[in-house]
Scaffold this motif. Sequence first.
Motif, short mmCIF file in Angstrom:
data_model
loop_
_atom_site.label_atom_id
_atom_site.label_comp_id
_atom_site.label_asym_id
_atom_site.label_seq_id
_atom_site.Cartn_x
_atom_site.Cartn_y
_atom_site.Cartn_z
N ASP A 49 40.88 37.97 41.72
CA ASP A 49 41.85 38.93 42.24
C ASP A 49 41.52 39.24 43.70
O ASP A 49 40.37 39.50 44.06
CB ASP A 49 41.82 40.22 41.43
CG ASP A 49 42.89 41.20 41.89
OD1 ASP A 49 44.05 41.04 41.48
OD2 ASP A 49 42.55 42.09 42.70
N ASP A 50 42.57 39.23 44.52
CA ASP A 50 42.40 39.35 45.98
C ASP A 50 42.81 40.74 46.48
O ASP A 50 43.51 40.86 47.47
CB ASP A 50 43.21 38.25 46.67
CG ASP A 50 42.84 38.09 48.13
OD1 ASP A 50 41.70 38.44 48.50
OD2 ASP A 50 43.68 37.59 48.91
N ASN B 285 33.94 45.03 47.17
CA ASN B 285 34.72 46.26 47.39
C ASN B 285 36.22 46.05 47.20
O ASN B 285 37.02 46.81 47.73
CB ASN B 285 34.45 46.84 48.79
CG ASN B 285 33.00 47.23 48.99
OD1 ASN B 285 32.36 47.75 48.07
ND2 ASN B 285 32.46 46.98 50.17
N GLY B 286 36.58 45.03 46.45
CA GLY B 286 38.00 44.79 46.16
C GLY B 286 38.84 44.44 47.36
O GLY B 286 40.04 44.67 47.39
#
Length: 293
Positions: free
Chosen positions: A41-42, A68-69
């Motif tokens: 997931d980006d 940190n997403g």
Amino acid sequence: MLIKPVVSVIIPSYNRIKYIEETISSVESQCYRDYEIIVVDDGSTDGSFQLLERFKREGRIKLYTHLNGKNLGQSASINRGIDYSTGSYIAILDSDDYFSLDKLARQVYFLERNPSFGMVYGQGQAVDADGRFLFTIPDDNHIETNDPNNLLLDCYMALPGGSLIRRSVFDKVGRFEESFRAGQDHDMALRIMEEFKVAFLPEIVFYYRKHGDSISTNGLETRWRTGIQVLERAKSRYPYRKSTIRKRKAVINYRLGQVHWCRGQKLRSLGFLIMSGTLDPVRASKVLLGSKS
């Protein structure tokens, strides 16, 4: 008991809550069962990450994120997936596309019996947001020449979902260029063909969507300006013909001219179009006569 090679299916995902489950289901429905699904997931903000977390808890996928997403782009997501993969083969599937049922089976079969090839690719069928047929690329008459000059001039492969690549290929050519936010597939395909034989199997192996989130004029400008960088890097790696380089520059200038024309920037557009015509007058005359777009 015959041990079949594992295929690592890498899905870079960013804000595709509408399509991501169908994408994953198309892998789970494969005739070939020896696979792992790796989703990276980006930095999604549409709720798709929470959906993916559920799929992970259910054991359907392996799920990774960036530190940190953060949103780092598709190339960084694919590279992270490759780093965590365990399979002998790598398949890459965009998060709004989907595989045909026997995609993996047919392509694994080919590569297992043709060890001199580093990659095999098939046809992609473009569909609209509702799954209605638009067009197929490449067409049934396409022949793979294994000449990087042809691929540099025209990125004719349906990538990335159309291909299956030996993991060892990435050990040789490296990872996707993370500074590119467009054109990274063309860059990678060139690097692969410069080092390995590739094969084309004329059959539909995946479906890719053309929908409302498709590339804007800003995105198109990014793509074609990245094309200049792709070309310069290709020149430094491989002895491409001068005529190929000149013609590719003509294509890039023509496409940039189109982008600026659509924005109403007529004078700026004409500069690119004149340069394109100077670099490749034969193609320019065909465009003017309507026999080439």
